[in-house]
Design an enzyme around this catalytic site. Structure first.
Site, PDB file in Angstrom:
ATOM      1  N   SER A  83     -90.035  -3.111 -49.248  1.00  0.00           N
ATOM      2  CA  SER A  83     -90.581  -3.967 -50.310  1.00  0.00           C
ATOM      3  C   SER A  83     -91.347  -5.174 -49.778  1.00  0.00           C
ATOM      4  O   SER A  83     -92.258  -5.672 -50.432  1.00  0.00           O
ATOM      5  CB  SER A  83     -89.453  -4.445 -51.223  1.00  0.00           C
ATOM      6  OG  SER A  83     -88.395  -5.009 -50.472  1.00  0.00           O
ATOM      7  N   LYS A 128     -94.302  -8.052 -54.812  1.00  0.00           N
ATOM      8  CA  LYS A 128     -94.429  -8.991 -55.939  1.00  0.00           C
ATOM      9  C   LYS A 128     -95.875  -9.171 -56.381  1.00  0.00           C
ATOM     10  O   LYS A 128     -96.143  -9.434 -57.546  1.00  0.00           O
ATOM     11  CB  LYS A 128     -93.803 -10.333 -55.567  1.00  0.00           C
ATOM     12  CG  LYS A 128     -92.277 -10.253 -55.486  1.00  0.00           C
ATOM     13  CD  LYS A 128     -91.654 -11.615 -55.291  1.00  0.00           C
ATOM     14  CE  LYS A 128     -90.158 -11.575 -55.557  1.00  0.00           C
ATOM     15  NZ  LYS A 128     -89.403 -10.852 -54.502  1.00  0.00           N
ATOM     16  N   GLU A 134     -90.364 -18.823 -62.873  1.00  0.00           N
ATOM     17  CA  GLU A 134     -89.143 -19.269 -62.203  1.00  0.00           C
ATOM     18  C   GLU A 134     -89.169 -18.690 -60.795  1.00  0.00           C
ATOM     19  O   GLU A 134     -89.789 -17.660 -60.549  1.00  0.00           O
ATOM     20  CB  GLU A 134     -87.919 -18.729 -62.953  1.00  0.00           C
ATOM     21  CG  GLU A 134     -87.476 -17.296 -62.566  1.00  0.00           C
ATOM     22  CD  GLU A 134     -88.480 -16.195 -62.900  1.00  0.00           C
ATOM     23  OE1 GLU A 134     -89.425 -16.444 -63.653  1.00  0.00           O
ATOM     24  OE2 GLU A 134     -88.308 -15.074 -62.370  1.00  0.00           O
TER      25      GLU A 134
HETATM   26  C1  LIG Z   1     -88.076 -10.407 -54.540  1.00  0.00           C
HETATM   27  C2  LIG Z   1     -87.865  -9.346 -53.545  1.00  0.00           C
HETATM   28  C3  LIG Z   1     -86.987  -8.254 -53.787  1.00  0.00           C
HETATM   29  C4  LIG Z   1     -86.121  -8.147 -55.006  1.00  0.00           C
HETATM   30  O1  LIG Z   1     -86.783  -7.910 -56.188  1.00  0.00           O
HETATM   31  P1  LIG Z   1     -86.790  -6.524 -56.960  1.00  0.00           P
HETATM   32  O2  LIG Z   1     -87.270  -6.912 -58.305  1.00  0.00           O
HETATM   33  O3  LIG Z   1     -85.406  -5.950 -56.964  1.00  0.00           O
HETATM   34  O4  LIG Z   1     -87.737  -5.629 -56.254  1.00  0.00           O
HETATM   35  C5  LIG Z   1     -86.909  -7.261 -52.829  1.00  0.00           C
HETATM   36  N1  LIG Z   1     -87.617  -7.325 -51.684  1.00  0.00           N
HETATM   37  C6  LIG Z   1     -88.453  -8.350 -51.417  1.00  0.00           C
HETATM   38  C7  LIG Z   1     -89.190  -8.354 -50.116  1.00  0.00           C
HETATM   39  C8  LIG Z   1     -88.599  -9.399 -52.314  1.00  0.00           C
HETATM   40  O5  LIG Z   1     -89.421 -10.411 -52.023  1.00  0.00           O
END
Ligand SMILES: *Cc1c(COP(=O)(O)O)cnc(C)c1O
Length: 408
Positions: free
Chosen positions: A377, A86, A108
């Site tokens: 992620s 993010k 949000e």
């Molecule tokens: C917010 C989040 C996601 C989901 O968001 P995408 O826009 O689909 O990438 C995935 N993994 C983590 C660790 C998150 O914090």
């Protein structure tokens, strides 16, 4: 992308008249940034000094041996500042806000991760920051709310509707309509009206650009498959863009299967048959909705995947057959997380672990000459309450009770 913000039949910008001017200005600012090499240079500089970029590509040697097929590599977005991809999006939007000369940002947030990331960016860039969050989520996610407030953001609990993410999105749009001149809305994923899906994907493409270079250097050829979890779709778009035009690389998006695709308690929009095309929240995509177009309740053990819509860019890539979509259930996620922690000493976020589940299913059918990449992620530290509860850890329960007593 087409100039009008559509990807195939998906996307667009279904926005109130009062926001037309703001969206036009935002699109111009984005185009100018895209055409100015200094902008991307400034972005890379910021991300390398504030957020540990480039993030490593880790060879998961023990998992590779365990499954006995493809070499498993993990792209480490968990090592970003605030613990997830993010940061790539909010920092990029922060630089755009500076260019546009706005002094206030709003966002949000559901689980609070995007709110956290936006609050850090606002603190660093000296912007006023308001975060909209459903009241139910404020109560569930106290640690994130605590840090947002400590970093100077105002967190507003939203009392409408189900008091969760979709109500927070509506409230953030209401604020924006009232304060367009001073305020930028930092949207958290590759969804919403154009140009947000394209803009967020552009900032996240830093993941795929790095991963492509790294795998070529380490493995000598492109990976056979790339796996990413899909909530709104921004981390998936980020890594996929490094390989989108290399047809030999299979791209696999993994959605939240929750309690199972037949249960009605999941958030799978592109995998399975529960979603249908619709226009909501300013864009057209596949939504989990009933026949009247009312949004359905969704479920996932991973709060970040628990969303009714999905990036219009991914709806298009699904329709074209360029990205394959699968889903992972809550139970499968817990098993894969357990294995990854014990074998590699890595704690993926519950969201990210969805990608690991599918990679583990497919790795044995590939050869040791093949490599696969899983996009991690984010980091799982934030999930300690959920994970300890799911593993039914008795000493964790004692710890919580003991801490609670200190306050009673
Ligand atoms: C917010 C989040 C996601 C989901 O968001 P995408 O826009 O689909 O990438 C995935 N993994 C983590 C660790 C998150 O914090």
């Amino acid at each position: 992308m087409k100039q009008n913000g559509f990807f195939g039949q998906w996307g667009g910008a279904y926005i109130p008249e009062i926001l037309h001017q703001t969206f036009a200005e935002l699109t111009i600012a984005l185009r100018q940034a895209q055409n100015d090499p200094n902008f991307w240079q400034e972005y890379l500089e910021l991300m390398s000094t504030y957020s540990c970029r480039p993030t490593p590509l880790t060879f998961a040697e023990n998992l590779t041996k365990h499954f006995g097929g493809a070499k498993i590599y993990i792209k480490r977005e968990d090592l970003n500042h605030t613990g997830a991809h993010k940061a790539n999006n909010v920092m990029g939007q922060g630089l755009l806000v500076k260019r546009m000369g706005k002094k206030r940002v709003i966002a949000e947030t559901g689980a609070g991760q995007h709110g956290m990331a936006t609050a850090t960016m606002a603190a660093k860039f000296g912007l006023e920051c308001t975060i909209y969050m459903g009241e139910v989520d404020v109560l569930r996610q106290r640690p994130n709310v605590f840090w947002m407030e400590k970093m100077g953001a105002t967190v507003i609990p939203v009392q409408d509707g189900s008091k969760t993410l979709k109500d927070a999105i509506n409230e953030a749009f209401r604020d924006w309509v009232t304060n367009v001149d001073s305020t930028h809305y930092v949207l958290g994923t590759a969804c919403g009206p154009a140009p947000f899906p394209e803009m967020v994907s552009w900032f996240q493409s830093i993941i795929g650009t790095e991963a492509r270079k790294q795998i070529l250097a380490r493995h000598g050829k492109l990976p056979a498959r790339v796996y990413a979890c899909v909530g709104g779709g921004s981390n998936a778009m980020g890594i996929f863009q490094g390989f989108l035009y290399s047809d030999e690389v299979q791209l696999v998006g993994v959605e939240a299967g929750g309690k199972g695709l037949g249960s009605g308690m999941h958030a799978s929009r592109l995998c399975g048959h529960d979603a249908s095309p619709g226009v909501a929240q300013g864009y057209k995509t596949m939504f989990l909705q009933n026949s009247d177009g009312q949004m359905r309740e969704t479920h996932s053990v991973a709060a970040g995947l628990d969303y009714v819509g999905v990036s219009p860019i991914l709806s298009d890539l699904a329709e074209k057959g360029r990205v394959r979509f699968e889903s992972a259930t809550d139970d499968e996620v817990m098993t894969a997380l357990d294995l990854t922690m014990r074998m590699e000493g890595i704690i993926p976020a519950l969201e990210s672990t969805h990608g690991f589940v599918q990679a583990f299913k497919e790795a044995p059918e590939l050869s040791p000459d093949d490599a696969i990449i899983i996009n991690q992620s984010g980091r799982g530290d934030k999930d300690i309450f959920t994970i300890a509860h799911a593993f039914n850890d008795p000493s964790w329960k004692e710890f919580i009770i003991a801490r609670a007593k200190e306050y009673s």
